[in-house]
Write a protein that holds these residues in place. Structure first.
Motif, PDB file in Angstrom:
ATOM      1  N   MET A   1       0.850  -1.185   0.000  1.00 27.02           N
ATOM      2  CA  MET A   1       0.000   0.000   0.000  1.00 27.02           C
ATOM      3  C   MET A   1       0.885   1.235   0.000  1.00 27.02           C
ATOM      4  O   MET A   1       1.874   1.296   0.699  1.00 27.02           O
ATOM      5  N   ASP A   2       0.524   2.200  -0.776  1.00 29.01           N
ATOM      6  CA  ASP A   2       1.249   3.455  -0.906  1.00 29.01           C
ATOM      7  C   ASP A   2       0.556   4.507  -0.043  1.00 29.01           C
ATOM      8  O   ASP A   2      -0.507   5.011  -0.396  1.00 29.01           O
TER       9      ASP A   2
ATOM     10  N   ALA B   1     -12.276  -1.275   2.374  1.00 30.56           N
ATOM     11  CA  ALA B   1     -11.918  -0.771   3.697  1.00 30.56           C
ATOM     12  C   ALA B   1     -10.583  -1.330   4.180  1.00 30.56           C
ATOM     13  O   ALA B   1      -9.857  -0.656   4.923  1.00 30.56           O
ATOM     14  N   ASP B   2     -10.245  -2.543   3.759  1.00 24.90           N
ATOM     15  CA  ASP B   2      -8.974  -3.138   4.159  1.00 24.90           C
ATOM     16  C   ASP B   2      -7.790  -2.298   3.692  1.00 24.90           C
ATOM     17  O   ASP B   2      -6.732  -2.305   4.307  1.00 24.90           O
ATOM     18  N   ALA B   3      -7.984  -1.541   2.620  1.00 19.67           N
ATOM     19  CA  ALA B   3      -6.897  -0.706   2.096  1.00 19.67           C
ATOM     20  C   ALA B   3      -6.566   0.446   3.041  1.00 19.67           C
ATOM     21  O   ALA B   3      -5.485   1.026   2.956  1.00 19.67           O
ATOM     22  N   LEU B   4      -7.467   0.778   3.949  1.00 20.32           N
ATOM     23  CA  LEU B   4      -7.211   1.845   4.914  1.00 20.32           C
ATOM     24  C   LEU B   4      -6.382   1.362   6.106  1.00 20.32           C
ATOM     25  O   LEU B   4      -5.927   2.163   6.908  1.00 20.32           O
ATOM     26  N   LYS B   5      -6.166   0.061   6.206  1.00 15.15           N
ATOM     27  CA  LYS B   5      -5.456  -0.488   7.362  1.00 15.15           C
ATOM     28  C   LYS B   5      -4.042   0.069   7.513  1.00 15.15           C
ATOM     29  O   LYS B   5      -3.638   0.424   8.617  1.00 15.15           O
ATOM     30  N   ASP B   6      -3.289   0.152   6.431  1.00 13.15           N
ATOM     31  CA  ASP B   6      -1.924   0.677   6.538  1.00 13.15           C
ATOM     32  C   ASP B   6      -1.929   2.114   7.041  1.00 13.15           C
ATOM     33  O   ASP B   6      -1.112   2.488   7.882  1.00 13.15           O
ATOM     34  N   ALA B   7      -2.857   2.921   6.534  1.00  7.44           N
ATOM     35  CA  ALA B   7      -2.949   4.310   6.994  1.00  7.44           C
ATOM     36  C   ALA B   7      -3.352   4.353   8.464  1.00  7.44           C
ATOM     37  O   ALA B   7      -2.803   5.138   9.251  1.00  7.44           O
ATOM     38  N   THR B   8      -4.294   3.518   8.839  1.00  6.03           N
ATOM     39  CA  THR B   8      -4.746   3.463  10.235  1.00  6.03           C
ATOM     40  C   THR B   8      -3.610   3.027  11.143  1.00  6.03           C
ATOM     41  O   THR B   8      -3.408   3.596  12.218  1.00  6.03           O
ATOM     42  N   ASP B   9      -2.860   2.019  10.720  1.00  8.68           N
ATOM     43  CA  ASP B   9      -1.720   1.548  11.516  1.00  8.68           C
ATOM     44  C   ASP B   9      -0.680   2.656  11.690  1.00  8.68           C
ATOM     45  O   ASP B   9      -0.125   2.832  12.777  1.00  8.68           O
TER      46      ASP B   9
ATOM     47  N   GLU C   1      -2.019   5.182  14.093  1.00  6.83           N
ATOM     48  CA  GLU C   1      -2.115   4.611  15.438  1.00  6.83           C
ATOM     49  C   GLU C   1      -0.844   4.864  16.242  1.00  6.83           C
ATOM     50  O   GLU C   1      -0.897   5.132  17.444  1.00  6.83           O
ATOM     51  N   GLY C   2       0.304   4.802  15.585  1.00  7.99           N
ATOM     52  CA  GLY C   2       1.568   5.080  16.275  1.00  7.99           C
ATOM     53  C   GLY C   2       1.604   6.485  16.836  1.00  7.99           C
ATOM     54  O   GLY C   2       2.092   6.714  17.952  1.00  7.99           O
ATOM     55  N   TYR C   3       1.064   7.432  16.104  1.00 11.31           N
ATOM     56  CA  TYR C   3       1.028   8.807  16.593  1.00 11.31           C
ATOM     57  C   TYR C   3      -0.025   8.991  17.677  1.00 11.31           C
ATOM     58  O   TYR C   3       0.159   9.748  18.624  1.00 11.31           O
ATOM     59  N   ARG C   4      -1.127   8.269  17.580  1.00 14.44           N
ATOM     60  CA  ARG C   4      -2.148   8.337  18.623  1.00 14.44           C
ATOM     61  C   ARG C   4      -1.562   7.839  19.937  1.00 14.44           C
ATOM     62  O   ARG C   4      -1.733   8.461  20.989  1.00 14.44           O
ATOM     63  N   ASN C   5      -0.811   6.746  19.875  1.00 14.32           N
ATOM     64  CA  ASN C   5      -0.170   6.219  21.084  1.00 14.32           C
ATOM     65  C   ASN C   5       0.827   7.211  21.659  1.00 14.32           C
ATOM     66  O   ASN C   5       0.905   7.385  22.880  1.00 14.32           O
TER      67      ASN C   5
END
Length: 110
Positions: free
Chosen positions: A1-2, A71-79, A82-86
């Motif tokens: 994913m880009d 929706a699965d294509a959004l997983k990389d962006a979400t991941d 998530e690092g910044y949310r943490n």
């Protein structure tokens, strides 16, 4: 994913609205164009950006060419996000601890 392609696609409010509509289920270009004051070719350009980013797919159902959310294509962006949310949650916890310490210290000084 880009991620660059994903975030570039998500940067446009029309494309985000299209993705929001596709969350409810597949739709044709005509159906997707209805709420917008733009032509079907303009909507098709937005769909091509979303398709290149892997956020939608287009199928064929007889004469219809429905678009579907991937929706699965959004997983990389979400991941990635998530690092910044943490990171920010950790910083807020540290700030809360410091504020509690200051309150306690001020309570003793009075």
């Amino acid at each position: 994913m880009d991620l660059d392609a994903t975030f570039a696609a998500l940067a446009d409010p029309t494309r985000r609205a299209i993705l929001g509509r596709l969350r409810a289920g597949e739709a044709t270009v005509t159906e997707l164009a209805e709420p917008f004051a733009m032509t079907q070719p303009a909507i098709s350009k937005h769909l091509k950006v979303l398709e290149r980013a892997g956020l939608i797919s287009r199928g064929r159902d007889g004469q219809r060419r429905p678009c579907r959310l991937r929706a699965d294509a959004l997983k990389d962006a979400t991941d990635w996000l998530e690092g910044y949310r943490n990171l920010w949650e950790d910083r807020y916890r540290s700030l809360d601890g410091l504020l509690d310490e200051l309150k306690e210290r001020n309570g003793r000084d009075e």
